[in-house]
Design a protein around this motif. Structure first.
Motif, PDB file in Angstrom:
ATOM      1  N   LEU A   1       4.820  -7.475   2.037  1.00  0.00           N
ATOM      2  CA  LEU A   1       3.939  -8.015   1.115  1.00  0.00           C
ATOM      3  C   LEU A   1       2.341  -7.663   1.666  1.00  0.00           C
ATOM      4  O   LEU A   1       1.883  -7.891   0.475  1.00  0.00           O
ATOM      5  N   GLN A   2       1.975  -8.317   3.123  1.00  0.00           N
ATOM      6  CA  GLN A   2       0.593  -7.750   3.157  1.00  0.00           C
ATOM      7  C   GLN A   2      -0.047  -6.657   2.767  1.00  0.00           C
ATOM      8  O   GLN A   2      -0.891  -6.811   2.290  1.00  0.00           O
ATOM      9  N   LYS A   3       1.953  -5.228   3.060  1.00  0.00           N
ATOM     10  CA  LYS A   3       1.150  -4.090   2.715  1.00  0.00           C
ATOM     11  C   LYS A   3       1.309  -3.440   1.517  1.00  0.00           C
ATOM     12  O   LYS A   3       1.271  -2.597   0.894  1.00  0.00           O
TER      13      LYS A   3
ATOM     14  N   LYS B   1       3.220   5.808 -10.010  1.00  0.00           N
ATOM     15  CA  LYS B   1       2.649   4.729  -9.796  1.00  0.00           C
ATOM     16  C   LYS B   1       2.295   3.883  -8.611  1.00  0.00           C
ATOM     17  O   LYS B   1       1.348   2.829  -9.096  1.00  0.00           O
ATOM     18  N   TYR B   2       2.777   4.075  -7.464  1.00  0.00           N
ATOM     19  CA  TYR B   2       2.344   3.584  -7.025  1.00  0.00           C
ATOM     20  C   TYR B   2       1.662   4.218  -5.416  1.00  0.00           C
ATOM     21  O   TYR B   2       1.794   5.035  -5.597  1.00  0.00           O
ATOM     22  N   GLY B   3       1.260   3.512  -5.029  1.00  0.00           N
ATOM     23  CA  GLY B   3       0.087   4.220  -3.870  1.00  0.00           C
ATOM     24  C   GLY B   3       0.538   4.468  -2.322  1.00  0.00           C
ATOM     25  O   GLY B   3       1.503   4.676  -2.471  1.00  0.00           O
ATOM     26  N   ASP B   4      -0.368   5.574  -1.563  1.00  0.00           N
ATOM     27  CA  ASP B   4       0.597   5.570  -0.319  1.00  0.00           C
ATOM     28  C   ASP B   4       1.255   4.983   0.239  1.00  0.00           C
ATOM     29  O   ASP B   4      -0.200   4.199   0.944  1.00  0.00           O
ATOM     30  N   ILE B   5       1.716   4.896   1.162  1.00  0.00           N
ATOM     31  CA  ILE B   5       1.735   4.526   2.069  1.00  0.00           C
ATOM     32  C   ILE B   5       1.526   4.692   3.594  1.00  0.00           C
ATOM     33  O   ILE B   5       1.175   6.301   3.507  1.00  0.00           O
ATOM     34  N   ALA B   6       1.463   4.214   4.810  1.00  0.00           N
ATOM     35  CA  ALA B   6       0.891   4.710   5.749  1.00  0.00           C
ATOM     36  C   ALA B   6       2.214   5.264   6.444  1.00  0.00           C
ATOM     37  O   ALA B   6       2.920   4.413   7.235  1.00  0.00           O
ATOM     38  N   VAL B   7       2.210   6.887   6.567  1.00  0.00           N
ATOM     39  CA  VAL B   7       3.886   7.313   6.976  1.00  0.00           C
ATOM     40  C   VAL B   7       3.300   8.220   8.344  1.00  0.00           C
ATOM     41  O   VAL B   7       2.419   8.592   8.705  1.00  0.00           O
ATOM     42  N   THR B   8       4.237   7.256   9.280  1.00  0.00           N
ATOM     43  CA  THR B   8       4.106   8.193  10.701  1.00  0.00           C
ATOM     44  C   THR B   8       4.205   9.782  11.126  1.00  0.00           C
ATOM     45  O   THR B   8       4.527  10.391  11.661  1.00  0.00           O
TER      46      THR B   8
ATOM     47  N   LEU C   1      12.668   5.648   2.383  1.00  0.00           N
ATOM     48  CA  LEU C   1      11.043   6.227   2.886  1.00  0.00           C
ATOM     49  C   LEU C   1      11.593   4.877   4.163  1.00  0.00           C
ATOM     50  O   LEU C   1      12.444   3.666   3.369  1.00  0.00           O
ATOM     51  N   VAL C   2      11.792   5.217   5.119  1.00  0.00           N
ATOM     52  CA  VAL C   2      12.392   3.123   6.332  1.00  0.00           C
ATOM     53  C   VAL C   2      11.048   2.659   7.728  1.00  0.00           C
ATOM     54  O   VAL C   2      10.217   3.488   7.787  1.00  0.00           O
ATOM     55  N   ASN C   3      11.616   1.552   7.571  1.00  0.00           N
ATOM     56  CA  ASN C   3      10.520   1.646   9.016  1.00  0.00           C
ATOM     57  C   ASN C   3      11.493   2.603   9.894  1.00  0.00           C
ATOM     58  O   ASN C   3      11.803   2.308  10.898  1.00  0.00           O
TER      59      ASN C   3
ATOM     60  N   ALA D   1      13.887  10.275   3.992  1.00  0.00           N
ATOM     61  CA  ALA D   1      12.719  11.438   3.768  1.00  0.00           C
ATOM     62  C   ALA D   1      11.464  11.233   4.897  1.00  0.00           C
ATOM     63  O   ALA D   1      10.374  12.242   5.153  1.00  0.00           O
ATOM     64  N   GLY D   2      11.708  10.302   5.203  1.00  0.00           N
ATOM     65  CA  GLY D   2       9.831   9.367   5.971  1.00  0.00           C
ATOM     66  C   GLY D   2       9.955   8.173   7.153  1.00  0.00           C
ATOM     67  O   GLY D   2      10.435   7.379   7.119  1.00  0.00           O
ATOM     68  N   PHE D   3       8.847   8.021   7.688  1.00  0.00           N
ATOM     69  CA  PHE D   3       9.349   7.070   8.428  1.00  0.00           C
ATOM     70  C   PHE D   3       8.549   6.441   8.022  1.00  0.00           C
ATOM     71  O   PHE D   3       6.840   6.764   8.042  1.00  0.00           O
TER      72      PHE D   3
END
Length: 355
Positions: free
Chosen positions: A47-49, A116-123, A137-139, A165-167
């Motif tokens: 929620l913070q992110k 419509k959702y912003g980019d997430i920090a993907v590792t 995308l999974v944690n 597809a991503g972490f």
């Protein structure tokens, strides 16, 4: 300074014991604060992110996203009122399975409109705007359960298959790892005959909509069920530890001052000023506090390295500095009682008692 160091050198054991008490209390304060921060982060980091300035929920939920329910009609009503592009948000808890050597994992879907959702920090792998079909995308902690990029996940509730597809990093909700999915993919389970949404997220200026609550990320976090109560309990315990530590330090130096009333009186009679004696006491308090702080910080840093990964712990530099400054201020404030006693010492009375 000379008097302070001379006395501490002469009474090593006395000052070592006080330092150990202060180190123990400070260690507990730092550890509990780091644990409270870690628990808070693991409970609400997703929620913070959230990539939005504001989150819209129904009024009955009182800001708690998980308790909010919005119909398709309400979603359209909110979207038509907002001047900025918005994305629906749905939170759904579930369990996924993988291959035979991979653990079943309890998780929570964060389903959004990827366009419509912003980019997430993907590792590793794709970002949210690039996913398609049943990609998710999974944690990062999915890797601890044996999952890798492009592995298949099966939702136990719906038997639907997804592809990793991503972490993403540090995305948890109520200690569960977050899985970001496309809200149109229908991966998340449907409750009843109608798809329900939890919130609408958007960037821009705040828009108050009648019948709905518009909150910031911080307000949404504070509204999580049990969040404020948990943090409040930790804050009360930390406050009591600070008070106990300051009390121990104050009593210790005050008792020492009373025991040395004679000596201080003789020093005054020989020409030593109240200011000189007071500086000696303040120097001792400050030196012992700094030593205790340094040792306790090193102890907590060492403890953090050996803690199991399942225990959430976060101790930032700002946390250490803030706690250290507060502890120094409390101890110096406690030394004022000893300084007051020094100002009341009568040299002639002290000489008379020494005869």
């Amino acid at each position: 300074m000379f008097l302070a160091f001379k006395e501490m050198k002469r009474a090593k054991l006395r000052y070592i014991l006080l330092s150990l008490i202060m180190i123990s209390i400070l260690f507990l304060v730092f550890f509990m604060t780091g644990l409270a921060n870690g628990l808070s982060f693991a409970d609400s980091s997703s929620l913070q992110k959230i990539k939005a300035d504001y989150i819209v929920t129904n009024e009955e939920a009182e800001g708690a996203v998980i308790n909010s329910e919005l119909t398709k009609e309400q979603l359209n009503e909110i979207g038509s009122t907002l001047e900025a592009p918005s994305s629906p948000l749905t939170l759904t808890m579930s369990t996924v399975t993988g291959k035979a050597n991979q653990k079943d994992t309890d998780m929570i879907y964060f389903s959004v409109d990827p366009n419509k959702y912003g980019d997430i920090a993907v590792t590793e792998g794709k970002n949210i705007g690039e996913i398609k079909d049943n990609e998710v995308l999974v944690n990062e902690n999915f890797k601890e359960d044996g999952y890798e990029l492009n592995d298949q996940l099966v939702d136990e509730s719906t038997d639907k298959t997804m592809t990793i597809a991503g972490f993403i990093e540090n995305q948890t909700y109520s200690f569960l790892p977050v899985v970001y999915s496309d809200i149109d993919s229908e991966i998340q389970p449907v409750q009843g005959s109608e798809i329900m949404y939890n919130a609408v997220v958007y960037n821009g200026t705040k828009t108050n909509i009648e019948g709905y609550d518009t909150s910031t990320n911080d307000e949404i976090v504070q509204s999580m069920p049990g969040y404020s109560e948990t943090q409040g309990s930790f804050n009360v315990m930390k406050a009591f530890m600070f008070i106990i530590s300051a009390f121990v330090s104050t009593v210790f130096f005050y008792v020492l001052t009373i025991q040395k009333t004679n000596q201080f009186g003789i020093l005054k009679a020989m020409g030593a000023t109240t200011s000189y004696i007071s500086k000696s006491i303040v120097t001792q308090v400050l030196l012992l506090t700094l030593i205790s702080l340094s040792v306790s910080v090193l102890a907590v840093a060492g403890m953090a390295q050996v803690l199991p990964e399942g225990i959430p712990f976060q101790a930032s530099v700002s946390l250490v500095l803030g706690t250290g400054v507060l502890f120094i201020i409390l101890n110096l404030a406690g030394s004022l009682l000893s300084l007051y006693k020094v100002t009341k010492i009568d040299p002639l009375e002290a000489i008379g008692r020494s005869e």
